[in-house]
Design an enzyme around this catalytic site. Structure first.
Site, PDB file in Angstrom:
ATOM      1  N   GLN A 177       0.773  -1.242   0.143  1.00 21.31           N
ATOM      2  CA  GLN A 177       0.058   0.128  -0.008  1.00 21.31           C
ATOM      3  C   GLN A 177       1.055   1.331  -0.086  1.00 21.31           C
ATOM      4  O   GLN A 177       0.294   2.479  -0.406  1.00 21.31           O
ATOM      5  CB  GLN A 177      -0.812  -0.032   1.157  1.00 21.31           C
ATOM      6  CG  GLN A 177      -2.178  -0.949   1.140  1.00 21.31           C
ATOM      7  CD  GLN A 177      -3.003  -0.782  -0.102  1.00 21.31           C
ATOM      8  OE1 GLN A 177      -3.216   0.428  -0.419  1.00 21.31           O
ATOM      9  NE2 GLN A 177      -3.824  -1.787  -0.357  1.00 21.31           N
ATOM     10  N   SER A 194       3.284  -4.935  -4.668  1.00 21.90           N
ATOM     11  CA  SER A 194       2.352  -5.286  -5.849  1.00 21.90           C
ATOM     12  C   SER A 194       2.138  -4.136  -6.780  1.00 21.90           C
ATOM     13  O   SER A 194       1.632  -3.169  -6.625  1.00 21.90           O
ATOM     14  CB  SER A 194       0.939  -5.903  -5.427  1.00 21.90           C
ATOM     15  OG  SER A 194       0.225  -6.297  -6.468  1.00 21.90           O
ATOM     16  N   CYS A 320     -20.553  -8.462   5.352  1.00 20.43           N
ATOM     17  CA  CYS A 320     -21.423  -9.060   4.594  1.00 20.43           C
ATOM     18  C   CYS A 320     -20.884  -8.664   3.108  1.00 20.43           C
ATOM     19  O   CYS A 320     -21.580  -9.014   2.191  1.00 20.43           O
ATOM     20  CB  CYS A 320     -22.789  -8.193   4.598  1.00 20.43           C
ATOM     21  SG  CYS A 320     -22.630  -6.290   4.888  1.00 20.43           S
TER      22      CYS A 320
END
Length: 460
Positions: A177, A194, A320
């Site tokens: 990050q 990455s 969720c």
């Protein structure tokens, strides 16, 4: 459409696009071959490695390219553990590491090793001294991210690196990050990143291993990338990754200041515009482009869908929104709400007008979702308090148990309790977090015939 999820994957940087297209014509040959086309491809690969190593802060021969950031992490963990197997098979990591590190730790445990998770505070940061105390004589490797992927909190890497060096334990830093914003400070031993996090193409990871670190790559030996990343290199993608990293670093100081100002506005305005909201993560020691907030009484998946309909792409750590339907391990470790969680991560070039429109749209979206779920608009007045109550929320997913608790807390006298019966795992996290936000006392969890009974005492 406003894309506010750069922490997941940043849009392809224009420099990456140009480099990718150009190297498709020049970098297709095998760089290990001695003929003209191979030498040309090899020169591109060497130049990309030098550029990436300069950005990382290591020697070119200490850096290899992998097929992803996850592959870089797994290779780093397995190689370091194998290289130090005579020391022991113990791993130390923070409780908020990326899932790739957690999966590597689980694989170590399944193979007979062990690991220790260092807790974090409510901002998501580890205590450096606490991390140091987790190091043991048989610790083969320590892992600490440079900044958290869900809330943006920066970790005390330099302080932890000193403690690890004093204990003789190599430190692996996941810099996925933060690397686009600057080099990682401190005396780290291994580093991973990455490319798609800073605007490079997907499918390119970086692994840096300092000279002197015992490292034994696992799996069949391969002659490419120092034996640490088998397979034919994707040279056009590697070139694009290195070129874009250099480009974003050149823009980083100015862009970080600009995006930090926009994020500061979101951090200040969201709690003012939307009731019952908690901004999470460290307010100062954080990435410049990330802000995360939790909304009480909101279903995270519904909220994200409604924001998408309003042309905003944001992310969430809510349970969720996960394919596993389990609460975010990061939010769980921090002790904050796992439901109604929104992460806004601004890509380079985000206009102030987009943030203004987001702040205009968000209050109405949250209000609509709360209304749909039957959430209380304000704490319910109680002219005649009742005795302690029991709320049955069995079979209902969060945030419903929290909503039902909020509806009845005003119906008991100060000092009395409300017991919530729930069988959703998220309730174990969200009810204590609600109590902290609303200044009520969380008494604890008790066994029940089904699920668990969560006891809350009214204080105000």
């Amino acid at each position: 459409m406003s894309y506010f999820d750069a922490a997941s994957s940043a849009p392809l940087h224009p420099v990456a696009r140009q480099a990718l297209l150009a190297s498709l014509d020049e970098g297709w040959a095998d760089p290990a071959r001695l003929y003209r086309e191979g030498r040309r491809a090899g020169m591109l690969l060497d130049a990309a490695r030098e550029a990436a190593a300069e950005a990382v802060g290591c020697r070119p021969d200490e850096l290899v390219f992998t097929s992803s950031g996850t592959r870089a992490v797994h290779t780093a963990v397995s190689g370091a553990l194998s290289g130090r197997r005579r020391v022991g098979r113990h791993l130390v990591l923070s409780a908020v590491e990326h899932s790739s590190v957690l999966h590597a730790a689980a694989a170590l445990e399944a193979a007979g090793g062990s690991f220790t998770e260092v807790p974090v505070d409510r901002t998501g940061a580890v205590d450096a001294s606490g991390f140091g105390r987790a190091l043991r004589a048989d610790t083969a490797l320590a892992c600490l991210q440079s900044a958290n992927h869900e809330v943006g909190t920066e970790q005390p890497v330099a302080a932890v690196a000193e403690l690890c060096a004093a204990a003789g334990v190599p430190l692996l830093v996941d810099a996925a990050q933060s690397l686009g914003w600057g080099p990682v400070p401190g005396g780290w031993s291994l580093l991973t990143a990455s490319a798609h996090k800073w605007g490079g193409p997907a499918g390119v990871g970086l692994l840096a291993v300092r000279k002197g670190v015992r490292f034994a790559p696992q799996g069949p030996a391969d002659e490419r990338e120092s034996g640490r990343a088998p397979g034919f290199e994707n040279i056009p993608a590697v070139v694009a990754a290195a070129a874009s990293l250099r480009a974003v670093r050149a823009e980083a100081e100015a862009e970080a200041a600009r995006l930090r100002a926009l994020v500061d506005r979101i951090r200040a305005e969201v709690p003012r515009l939307v009731p019952d909201v908690e901004v999470v993560g460290d307010p100062e020691r954080r990435l410049p482009h990330v802000v995360t907030f939790s909304c009480l009484y909101v279903d995270g998946e519904t909220l994200l869908h409604e924001l998408d309909r309003a042309d905003f792409s944001v992310s969430s750590g809510s349970s969720c929104t996960s394919s596993t339907l389990t609460p975010s391990h990061v939010l769980k470790a921090m002790g904050v709400l796992t439901e109604g969680n929104v992460r806004v991560s601004l890509p380079t070039g985000t206009a102030a007008a987009e943030v203004d429109r987001f702040l205009e749209v968000l209050p109405g979206v949250v209000a609509e979702v709360r209304l749909r779920l039957g959430a209380p608009a304000a704490p319910a007045p109680s002219p005649a308090p009742s005795a302690s109550l029991v709320v049955d929320s069995l079979g209902r997913r969060c945030p419903v148990p929290v909503i039902e608790l909020a509806k009845v807390i005003g119906e008991v006298p100060v000092g009395a309790t409300v017991t919530v019966l729930a069988d959703d795992e998220a309730a174990r996290l969200d009810i204590p977090a609600w109590c902290e936000m609303r200044e009520q006392e969380y008494v604890g969890e008790e066994p029940a015939d089904r699920g668990s009974a969560y006891v809350v005492r009214r204080l105000t």
